[in-house]
Write a protein that holds these residues in place. Structure first.
Motif, PDB file in Angstrom:
ATOM      1  N   ILE A 113      -4.807   3.520  -2.855  1.00  0.00           N
ATOM      2  CA  ILE A 113      -6.072   2.803  -2.838  1.00  0.00           C
ATOM      3  C   ILE A 113      -7.259   3.739  -3.055  1.00  0.00           C
ATOM      4  O   ILE A 113      -8.316   3.308  -3.511  1.00  0.00           O
ATOM      5  CB  ILE A 113      -6.281   2.016  -1.534  1.00  0.00           C
ATOM      6  CG1 ILE A 113      -6.271   2.952  -0.317  1.00  0.00           C
ATOM      7  CG2 ILE A 113      -5.235   0.935  -1.391  1.00  0.00           C
ATOM      8  CD1 ILE A 113      -6.713   2.271   0.954  1.00  0.00           C
ATOM      9  N   TYR A 124      -0.095  -4.247   2.335  1.00  0.00           N
ATOM     10  CA  TYR A 124      -1.506  -4.008   2.039  1.00  0.00           C
ATOM     11  C   TYR A 124      -2.398  -4.647   3.090  1.00  0.00           C
ATOM     12  O   TYR A 124      -2.254  -5.820   3.427  1.00  0.00           O
ATOM     13  CB  TYR A 124      -1.842  -4.568   0.660  1.00  0.00           C
ATOM     14  CG  TYR A 124      -3.262  -4.259   0.236  1.00  0.00           C
ATOM     15  CD1 TYR A 124      -4.242  -5.228   0.310  1.00  0.00           C
ATOM     16  CD2 TYR A 124      -3.597  -2.991  -0.236  1.00  0.00           C
ATOM     17  CE1 TYR A 124      -5.537  -4.946  -0.073  1.00  0.00           C
ATOM     18  CE2 TYR A 124      -4.892  -2.702  -0.625  1.00  0.00           C
ATOM     19  CZ  TYR A 124      -5.860  -3.679  -0.541  1.00  0.00           C
ATOM     20  OH  TYR A 124      -7.145  -3.394  -0.923  1.00  0.00           O
ATOM     21  N   GLY A 125      -3.310  -3.848   3.608  1.00  0.00           N
ATOM     22  CA  GLY A 125      -4.271  -4.354   4.577  1.00  0.00           C
ATOM     23  C   GLY A 125      -3.751  -4.440   5.994  1.00  0.00           C
ATOM     24  O   GLY A 125      -4.517  -4.732   6.911  1.00  0.00           O
ATOM     25  N   ALA A 126      -2.483  -4.211   6.202  1.00  0.00           N
ATOM     26  CA  ALA A 126      -1.912  -4.400   7.533  1.00  0.00           C
ATOM     27  C   ALA A 126      -2.107  -3.200   8.434  1.00  0.00           C
ATOM     28  O   ALA A 126      -2.161  -3.337   9.654  1.00  0.00           O
ATOM     29  CB  ALA A 126      -0.422  -4.723   7.424  1.00  0.00           C
ATOM     30  N   ASN A 127      -2.193  -2.031   7.831  1.00  0.00           N
ATOM     31  CA  ASN A 127      -2.279  -0.796   8.624  1.00  0.00           C
ATOM     32  C   ASN A 127      -1.250  -0.813   9.739  1.00  0.00           C
ATOM     33  O   ASN A 127      -1.566  -0.649  10.909  1.00  0.00           O
ATOM     34  CB  ASN A 127      -3.672  -0.618   9.216  1.00  0.00           C
ATOM     35  CG  ASN A 127      -3.824   0.734   9.886  1.00  0.00           C
ATOM     36  OD1 ASN A 127      -3.098   1.676   9.591  1.00  0.00           O
ATOM     37  ND2 ASN A 127      -4.756   0.824  10.809  1.00  0.00           N
ATOM     38  N   ARG A 155      -3.047   8.433  -1.227  1.00  0.00           N
ATOM     39  CA  ARG A 155      -2.704   7.012  -1.135  1.00  0.00           C
ATOM     40  C   ARG A 155      -3.273   6.294  -2.344  1.00  0.00           C
ATOM     41  O   ARG A 155      -4.303   6.708  -2.883  1.00  0.00           O
ATOM     42  CB  ARG A 155      -3.246   6.397   0.138  1.00  0.00           C
ATOM     43  CG  ARG A 155      -4.718   6.668   0.362  1.00  0.00           C
ATOM     44  CD  ARG A 155      -5.149   6.269   1.732  1.00  0.00           C
ATOM     45  NE  ARG A 155      -6.262   7.085   2.205  1.00  0.00           N
ATOM     46  CZ  ARG A 155      -6.775   7.016   3.412  1.00  0.00           C
ATOM     47  NH1 ARG A 155      -6.266   6.184   4.287  1.00  0.00           N
ATOM     48  NH2 ARG A 155      -7.758   7.792   3.760  1.00  0.00           N
ATOM     49  N   GLU A 213       0.883  -1.160   0.000  1.00  0.00           N
ATOM     50  CA  GLU A 213       0.000   0.000   0.000  1.00  0.00           C
ATOM     51  C   GLU A 213       0.923   1.212   0.000  1.00  0.00           C
ATOM     52  O   GLU A 213       1.804   1.315   0.852  1.00  0.00           O
ATOM     53  CB  GLU A 213      -0.882  -0.019   1.240  1.00  0.00           C
ATOM     54  CG  GLU A 213      -2.015   0.976   1.197  1.00  0.00           C
ATOM     55  CD  GLU A 213      -3.077   0.678   2.240  1.00  0.00           C
ATOM     56  OE1 GLU A 213      -3.101  -0.442   2.791  1.00  0.00           O
ATOM     57  OE2 GLU A 213      -3.875   1.590   2.498  1.00  0.00           O
ATOM     58  N   PHE A 223       1.814   5.442  -0.248  1.00  0.00           N
ATOM     59  CA  PHE A 223       1.340   6.751   0.172  1.00  0.00           C
ATOM     60  C   PHE A 223       2.344   7.832  -0.257  1.00  0.00           C
ATOM     61  O   PHE A 223       3.537   7.556  -0.400  1.00  0.00           O
ATOM     62  CB  PHE A 223       1.254   6.839   1.702  1.00  0.00           C
ATOM     63  CG  PHE A 223       0.400   5.791   2.356  1.00  0.00           C
ATOM     64  CD1 PHE A 223       0.907   4.520   2.616  1.00  0.00           C
ATOM     65  CD2 PHE A 223      -0.900   6.071   2.732  1.00  0.00           C
ATOM     66  CE1 PHE A 223       0.133   3.557   3.226  1.00  0.00           C
ATOM     67  CE2 PHE A 223      -1.690   5.101   3.357  1.00  0.00           C
ATOM     68  CZ  PHE A 223      -1.172   3.843   3.597  1.00  0.00           C
TER      69      PHE A 223
END
Lengths: 110, 114
Positions: A51, A92-95, A49, A32, A34
């Protein structure tokens, strides 16, 4: 391991000129990406970002998985765009933690 | 709520002294991150919490560094026996535990070790 490379330290353009700030990344999974910006005497803040696929303040960035790049572009630079720009990555998706590049100073001259 | 706050904003200390920094995240944010930034570099991850649990620490974080978030609200970062190489900007950020959630950064604490 995650790595973000911003190959240039400084980009100086005249007002109205196009801008492209380069970012390349290395990550074995799905990233992901940014772009963060830091204006003079302000805190670091998110610009955009991948997404969300938005255009913020006229800036856009497209994730190119083939070239592992996430370059930031603006067709017509404004003086108020002068700032420090950082590209950052997280799984991705982990934040979770962000891995930042070294940053690039954009200077827009009148 | 005016965002993430950090205290102090500047700290000058002598080598060998201990220092402690505080970070107050945005109130509803359950994730809190610490980063360090030196001149000419981007922020570098140190550690992060989800509520009061410390989920990850960077291998770069030596034993002289410790962080806590005792009640899942504010956090402290302590550096013991400071060295000149610890001079840096220490940044705190917070976010909500949701995919794609934005990290909001504080103004940072600038540490100078003399």
């Amino acid at each position: 391991a995650q790595r973000v490379t911003q190959p240039e330290k400084l980009l100086s353009v005249f007002k109205g000129a196009p801008v492209e700030l380069k970012c390349n990344y290395s990550y074995s999974g799905s990233p992901e990406l940014f772009w963060y910006v830091q204006y003079s005497r302000q805190r670091l803040q998110l610009l955009l970002r991948h997404i969300s696929r938005e255009s913020i303040k006229g800036f856009t960035a497209d994730l190119n998985k083939g070239e592992t790049s996430f370059h930031l572009k603006k067709p017509f630079a404004q003086e108020e765009d002068s700032a420090m720009y950082y590209c950052a990555l997280t799984p991705y998706g982990a934040n979770s933690k962000l891995t930042f590049g070294k940053g690039i100073t954009l200077s827009v001259r009148p | 709520d005016t965002g993430v706050s950090q205290d102090p904003r500047h700290k000058i200390t002598k080598r060998g002294q201990n220092v402690t920094f505080r970070c107050d995240p945005i109130s509803e944010h359950n994730r809190l991150y610490w980063y360090r930034q030196t001149l000419g570099q981007g922020p570098e991850f140190l550690t992060y919490f989800q509520n009061e649990a410390q989920l990850e620490k960077s291998r770069l974080l030596s034993d002289r560094f410790s962080a806590e978030r005792p009640k899942g609200s504010f956090s402290t970062l302590e550096i013991q026996r400071t060295e000149q190489g610890d001079s840096a900007m220490y940044l705190c950020a917070s976010s909500i535990r949701d995919r794609g959630s934005e990290q909001y950064f504080g103004p940072g604490t600038r540490l100078t070790v003399t």
